[in-house]
Design a protein around this motif. Sequence first.
Motif, PDB file in Angstrom:
ATOM      1  N   ALA A 498      -7.386  -7.132  16.275  1.00 51.14           N
ATOM      2  CA  ALA A 498      -6.338  -6.834  15.292  1.00 51.14           C
ATOM      3  C   ALA A 498      -6.919  -6.774  13.879  1.00 51.14           C
ATOM      4  O   ALA A 498      -7.713  -7.635  13.478  1.00 51.14           O
ATOM      5  CB  ALA A 498      -5.238  -7.884  15.364  1.00 51.14           C
ATOM      6  N   GLU A 499      -6.535  -5.773  13.103  1.00 51.68           N
ATOM      7  CA  GLU A 499      -6.945  -5.657  11.704  1.00 51.68           C
ATOM      8  C   GLU A 499      -6.032  -6.453  10.796  1.00 51.68           C
ATOM      9  O   GLU A 499      -6.464  -7.003   9.791  1.00 51.68           O
ATOM     10  CB  GLU A 499      -6.944  -4.183  11.275  1.00 51.68           C
ATOM     11  CG  GLU A 499      -7.977  -3.335  11.999  1.00 51.68           C
ATOM     12  CD  GLU A 499      -7.938  -1.887  11.522  1.00 51.68           C
ATOM     13  OE1 GLU A 499      -7.150  -1.597  10.585  1.00 51.68           O
ATOM     14  OE2 GLU A 499      -8.676  -1.073  12.071  1.00 51.68           O
ATOM     15  N   THR A 500      -4.741  -6.465  11.128  1.00 48.48           N
ATOM     16  CA  THR A 500      -3.765  -7.194  10.331  1.00 48.48           C
ATOM     17  C   THR A 500      -2.754  -7.846  11.269  1.00 48.48           C
ATOM     18  O   THR A 500      -2.640  -7.466  12.440  1.00 48.48           O
ATOM     19  CB  THR A 500      -2.995  -6.268   9.364  1.00 48.48           C
ATOM     20  OG1 THR A 500      -2.292  -5.269  10.125  1.00 48.48           O
ATOM     21  CG2 THR A 500      -3.948  -5.583   8.380  1.00 48.48           C
ATOM     22  N   THR A 501      -2.030  -8.800  10.775  1.00 46.01           N
ATOM     23  CA  THR A 501      -0.975  -9.477  11.525  1.00 46.01           C
ATOM     24  C   THR A 501       0.272  -9.535  10.670  1.00 46.01           C
ATOM     25  O   THR A 501       0.202  -9.888   9.490  1.00 46.01           O
ATOM     26  CB  THR A 501      -1.399 -10.909  11.920  1.00 46.01           C
ATOM     27  OG1 THR A 501      -2.604 -10.841  12.678  1.00 46.01           O
ATOM     28  CG2 THR A 501      -0.307 -11.564  12.752  1.00 46.01           C
ATOM     29  N   GLN A 502       1.407  -9.194  11.240  1.00 45.54           N
ATOM     30  CA  GLN A 502       2.676  -9.262  10.537  1.00 45.54           C
ATOM     31  C   GLN A 502       3.507 -10.392  11.114  1.00 45.54           C
ATOM     32  O   GLN A 502       3.560 -10.585  12.331  1.00 45.54           O
ATOM     33  CB  GLN A 502       3.454  -7.935  10.666  1.00 45.54           C
ATOM     34  CG  GLN A 502       2.813  -6.777   9.944  1.00 45.54           C
ATOM     35  CD  GLN A 502       3.663  -5.519  10.070  1.00 45.54           C
ATOM     36  OE1 GLN A 502       4.493  -5.405  10.965  1.00 45.54           O
ATOM     37  NE2 GLN A 502       3.455  -4.573   9.171  1.00 45.54           N
ATOM     38  N   HIS A 503       4.159 -11.141  10.227  1.00 50.83           N
ATOM     39  CA  HIS A 503       5.043 -12.208  10.636  1.00 50.83           C
ATOM     40  C   HIS A 503       6.470 -11.829  10.231  1.00 50.83           C
ATOM     41  O   HIS A 503       6.740 -11.578   9.045  1.00 50.83           O
ATOM     42  CB  HIS A 503       4.648 -13.532   9.981  1.00 50.83           C
ATOM     43  CG  HIS A 503       3.330 -14.073  10.416  1.00 50.83           C
ATOM     44  ND1 HIS A 503       3.165 -14.795  11.574  1.00 50.83           N
ATOM     45  CD2 HIS A 503       2.088 -13.945   9.868  1.00 50.83           C
ATOM     46  CE1 HIS A 503       1.889 -15.114  11.722  1.00 50.83           C
ATOM     47  NE2 HIS A 503       1.211 -14.607  10.695  1.00 50.83           N
ATOM     48  N   LEU A 504       7.379 -11.750  11.186  1.00 49.91           N
ATOM     49  CA  LEU A 504       8.778 -11.437  10.918  1.00 49.91           C
ATOM     50  C   LEU A 504       9.544 -12.732  10.907  1.00 49.91           C
ATOM     51  O   LEU A 504       9.621 -13.448  11.912  1.00 49.91           O
ATOM     52  CB  LEU A 504       9.322 -10.496  11.989  1.00 49.91           C
ATOM     53  CG  LEU A 504       8.554  -9.170  12.173  1.00 49.91           C
ATOM     54  CD1 LEU A 504       9.220  -8.325  13.260  1.00 49.91           C
ATOM     55  CD2 LEU A 504       8.470  -8.403  10.872  1.00 49.91           C
TER      56      LEU A 504
END
Length: 509
Positions: A498-504
Motif C-alpha cells: 500500500a502507498e497510502t492508507t485512508q481512515h474513515l
Amino acid sequence: ACPDFAVSGYSVPGVPGTLHFCHNEYVAWGMTYGSADTQDLFAERFRENADGLEYEFRGAWRPAEILREEIHVRGAASVTSEVVITHHGPIIAGDPRKGQAIAISDPGLIEGTPWADAARDAMRARSVEDLHQAFARWNDRVNNYAVTDVHGCFGYLHEGRIPVREAANGWLAVPGWSGEHEWQGYIPHAELPKAIDPATGYAITCNQRVTGSDYPYYVGLVFSPDYRARRIQTRILELAKGTATPEAMGHIHAERVSLPAQVFTRALLAIEPPDADCVQALDLLRQWDCRMDRDQVQPTIYAQTRALLGYHIAQHLFGDDALTLLAEAGGDAHWRLITLQTTLAIERGDTALLPPGQTWSQALTEALTGALAALKEALGDDMSQWSWGRLHCTRPQHPFSVVFPEAASFLDPPSLPVHGDGDTPLAGSYAFDDFTVTGLSVNRYIFDPSDWTRSRWIAPLGASGHPASPHYADQAQLWADVEFIPQLWDWQEIRDRAETTQHLVPLEG
C-alpha cells in the motif's frame, strides 16, 4: 473487507459495495449489458375538464398524476417542469393538454426493488446458486453475468426484471387506452435465461442473443451479432485440456480477428481493380489475416471501405435523411444494423440493399476507390503508413474539460492507438463518420477460483479519478497493450504494497 465478507472488484462512485466485475472468498462474477427490452412506449389520450387532466383507459377516464419540479439553473431563473404520469409511467413526448402524448413504462419507474440488498447479498454469496438468488431482487438494467465459484460450478446468468408482454410492444409505441398491451407481471426469476454447468464445458457472453425461438417469453429485438462470441468459442476449443490458465485467458482477451472482415475481404478480392491504387490495396488485403491490429495497414483500408459502402446503402435507403438519422442520438444503433445487414447480404449474394441494377462488385469497387482517396487525403500518399492505430485511437475527455477548455491538457487522459473494432472480442467500436473509439471494455479481468491470488485485471485509465494523482491514467498504456496487473487478494500483501492508507471515521451523534 468487513466482518461479514471480503470482496475485491469495481465499485460505482457514491454507491456502496462492488456491484460488478468482482469476487469474494467463494464466488466471482463479471457483468456486461444484457440488451433485454425492458421499456415500452404507450400512446395516451388525454382530456381536461373540471376534475383536471384525465387519460383514457379501456373506455373510462382516469385522473393523471401531476408533479411539478423546480429546477435551479446557475446564473439564470429557475425552471418549473410539469411531469404528467399515467399508470404506464411518465410522459416523455408530446403535450397531454393537447390531447395526446407518449408515456414510458420502465420497471424502475413503476415499481422499484431493494436493489442495494441484492448487491449486499451478492457480496455475501458462497456459491453460484447463492449469487443467482441474490440477484432475484435486482431490478434494472438487465445484465449478463459470467459466474464461477470455488466449488467448481460455473456458467451464465441473465439477471434483472423483464416484463411479460407481447413482442409487438417492442416495435413501436402501442395504444395505451385500449388495454391490449398491458404488462402481465415479470418473467419469473427461476425462468430467466441461464446456463449453469453446461455440458459444453464453457459459457460465453458477448451481448449476443441468449434465447432461442423456443423460449416462451419476449426478451428483446436487438442484440449484438455473435461474431465476437464465435471467435471466443474458437479460441476456447483450441485450448488443450488443462491449459485454460490466466495467461491463456489473457490471450483470448487480446483476440482481434474480425469475422465480418473475412466476408468483406473475400468479396473485395473478387472485384476487378480499376486503377493502380486499388491493385496495391487488394495486394495488401490478399496477405491479411483479418486481424484488426493497430500496427497494420489492412484494417484501415477495410474499415474505410466498409464505412463508405455502409453510407452508400444508408443514402439509398433513407435518402436525404441518412446523415441526420445516423448523426442524431441513437444513430449508432442504426449504423450497427446497417453494417450487420450489409455483411449478411454480401455473404449470401443478396443485392436487395443496393440501388436497383447495382451489383456488389460495382458497389465494392466504388467504395474501395472512394476509401483510398479519403485515406490519401487524411494520411498521405504512402499506403504503407496507413496503420490502423493512426485513426483508431481512444480520446477520453474529462467532463469538466468542456466547461474549462484551458485545463483540457491537464484534465483529459492521453489518447492512445488501440487494436480491434466492434466485431472483435477485443472491443473497439466507433461511429459511422469517425474511427475514434467510442465503445470499449470498461475493464478487463481474469478470476482464478482455484487461487484468487492468480487473478489479473486492468482498467482503461487508472485507479484514481483525480487528475493530479499519479494513478489517474497509469494503467492506460498497459490496457492499450492488452496487458494485466495482479489483482491483490492477500491482506498482508496489500498492506505491504500500500502507498497510502485512508481512515474513515464516522461522525459522532
